[in-house]
Design a protein around this motif. Structure first.
Motif, mmCIF file in Angstrom:
data_model
loop_
_atom_site.group_PDB
_atom_site.id
_atom_site.type_symbol
_atom_site.label_atom_id
_atom_site.label_comp_id
_atom_site.label_asym_id
_atom_site.label_seq_id
_atom_site.Cartn_x
_atom_site.Cartn_y
_atom_site.Cartn_z
ATOM 1 N N TYR A 28 9.693 55.822 44.939
ATOM 2 C CA TYR A 28 10.005 56.949 44.066
ATOM 3 C C TYR A 28 9.121 57.016 42.827
ATOM 4 O O TYR A 28 8.881 58.092 42.308
ATOM 5 N N ALA A 29 8.637 55.872 42.326
ATOM 6 C CA ALA A 29 7.831 55.838 41.105
ATOM 7 C C ALA A 29 6.429 55.328 41.415
ATOM 8 O O ALA A 29 6.244 54.466 42.258
ATOM 9 N N ALA A 30 5.444 55.868 40.692
ATOM 10 C CA ALA A 30 4.058 55.445 40.883
ATOM 11 C C ALA A 30 3.707 54.245 40.011
ATOM 12 O O ALA A 30 2.729 53.562 40.269
ATOM 13 N N SER A 31 4.503 53.998 38.982
ATOM 14 C CA SER A 31 4.264 52.851 38.108
ATOM 15 C C SER A 31 5.554 52.525 37.367
ATOM 16 O O SER A 31 6.506 53.307 37.400
ATOM 17 N N SER A 32 5.566 51.408 36.686
ATOM 18 C CA SER A 32 6.774 51.016 35.961
ATOM 19 C C SER A 32 7.085 51.994 34.835
ATOM 20 O O SER A 32 8.247 52.218 34.516
ATOM 21 N N ARG A 33 6.093 52.629 34.260
ATOM 22 C CA ARG A 33 6.356 53.591 33.187
ATOM 23 C C ARG A 33 6.936 54.910 33.708
ATOM 24 O O ARG A 33 7.415 55.721 32.938
ATOM 25 N N ASP A 34 6.876 55.132 35.016
ATOM 26 C CA ASP A 34 7.385 56.371 35.614
ATOM 27 C C ASP A 34 8.818 56.227 36.132
ATOM 28 O O ASP A 34 9.347 57.141 36.756
ATOM 29 N N ARG A 35 9.466 55.080 35.874
ATOM 30 C CA ARG A 35 10.806 54.837 36.412
ATOM 31 C C ARG A 35 11.809 55.888 35.947
ATOM 32 O O ARG A 35 12.584 56.393 36.741
ATOM 33 N N GLY A 36 11.798 56.208 34.661
ATOM 34 C CA GLY A 36 12.740 57.208 34.140
ATOM 35 C C GLY A 36 12.522 58.576 34.750
ATOM 36 O O GLY A 36 13.481 59.276 35.097
ATOM 37 N N ASP A 37 11.257 58.969 34.884
ATOM 38 C CA ASP A 37 10.941 60.266 35.491
ATOM 39 C C ASP A 37 11.352 60.294 36.959
ATOM 40 O O ASP A 37 11.800 61.319 37.468
ATOM 41 N N ALA A 38 11.207 59.155 37.635
ATOM 42 C CA ALA A 38 11.611 59.082 39.041
ATOM 43 C C ALA A 38 13.113 59.275 39.176
ATOM 44 O O ALA A 38 13.576 60.013 40.056
ATOM 45 N N ASN A 69 8.931 49.631 48.701
ATOM 46 C CA ASN A 69 8.232 48.496 48.096
ATOM 47 C C ASN A 69 7.937 48.727 46.622
ATOM 48 O O ASN A 69 7.946 47.790 45.835
ATOM 49 N N THR A 70 7.696 49.968 46.200
ATOM 50 C CA THR A 70 7.401 50.194 44.784
ATOM 51 C C THR A 70 8.629 49.953 43.905
ATOM 52 O O THR A 70 8.481 49.543 42.757
ATOM 53 N N GLU A 71 9.820 50.203 44.437
ATOM 54 C CA GLU A 71 11.025 49.932 43.648
ATOM 55 C C GLU A 71 11.123 48.433 43.348
ATOM 56 O O GLU A 71 11.530 48.033 42.254
ATOM 57 N N HIS A 72 10.761 47.625 44.303
ATOM 58 C CA HIS A 72 10.782 46.179 44.092
ATOM 59 C C HIS A 72 9.609 45.742 43.208
ATOM 60 O O HIS A 72 9.779 44.960 42.279
ATOM 61 N N TYR A 73 8.437 46.274 43.474
ATOM 62 C CA TYR A 73 7.239 45.883 42.730
ATOM 63 C C TYR A 73 7.353 46.253 41.256
ATOM 64 O O TYR A 73 7.002 45.469 40.376
ATOM 65 N N PHE A 74 7.835 47.475 40.970
ATOM 66 C CA PHE A 74 7.949 47.941 39.591
ATOM 67 C C PHE A 74 9.308 47.621 38.983
ATOM 68 O O PHE A 74 9.623 48.065 37.889
ATOM 69 N N ARG A 75 10.129 46.889 39.721
ATOM 70 C CA ARG A 75 11.439 46.447 39.247
ATOM 71 C C ARG A 75 12.320 47.604 38.785
ATOM 72 O O ARG A 75 12.925 47.554 37.718
ATOM 73 N N LEU A 76 12.342 48.654 39.588
ATOM 74 C CA LEU A 76 13.236 49.767 39.302
ATOM 75 C C LEU A 76 14.661 49.252 39.393
ATOM 76 O O LEU A 76 15.017 48.510 40.311
ATOM 77 N N ASP A 77 15.474 49.606 38.440
ATOM 78 C CA ASP A 77 16.866 49.166 38.402
ATOM 79 C C ASP A 77 17.605 49.820 39.574
ATOM 80 O O ASP A 77 17.892 51.017 39.543
#
Length: 142
Positions: A87-97, A116-124
């Motif tokens: 859902y997110a392209a980077s950790s800074r995009d978590r809120g927008d995602a 995999n990006t949710e795990h990699y960027f540690r999306l809550d």
């Protein structure tokens, strides 16, 4: 003189590459495929159920506008939305995602899986589940 010419040529090549990339990004369109599945023995309440599957949104790198994406999903008129992760392209995009997922799930239940990006960027994942639950959906975790 040659280093100056080489530097100018490198800058022009970079500008051309950026212009080309931006023009490609603006010409991308959402591709949809419609399938009609016949499933023998499907319970009557599930017959005619319309599903939409959306994956690899990579919020922060969307090649279409958020409005175009929401319009495409609305045009499909699904009863249920399935989300395939990333859902997110980077950790800074978590809120927008999370904001995008809330918008996608506002008109119909949306169920998703972490990619995999949710795990990699540690999306809550708890926040992701809460966001999807607001529209009657949720996060499916294996």
């Amino acid at each position: 003189m040659i280093p100056v010419v080489a530097a100018v040529a490198a800058v022009l090549a970079l500008v051309g590459l950026i212009a080309w990339a931006l023009s490609r990004a603006r010409t991308r369109r959402i591709r949809t495929t419609r399938l009609r599945l016949v499933i023998p023995g499907l319970p009557a309440p599930l017959q005619g159920l319309r599903l939409a599957y959306v994956c690899d949104l990579h919020e922060g790198m969307l090649c279409v506008t958020r409005e175009e994406l929401l319009s495409a999903v609305d045009a499909a008129a699904p009863d249920l939305l399935l989300l395939g992760g990333d859902y997110a392209a980077s950790s800074r995009d978590r809120g927008d995602a999370l904001s995008l997922l809330a918008a996608l799930g506002a008109k119909r239940p949306a169920f998703g899986v972490p990619g995999n990006t949710e795990h990699y960027f540690r999306l809550d994942l708890g926040a992701l589940d809460e966001t999807l639950a607001q529209g009657g959906g949720g996060l499916l975790v294996n």
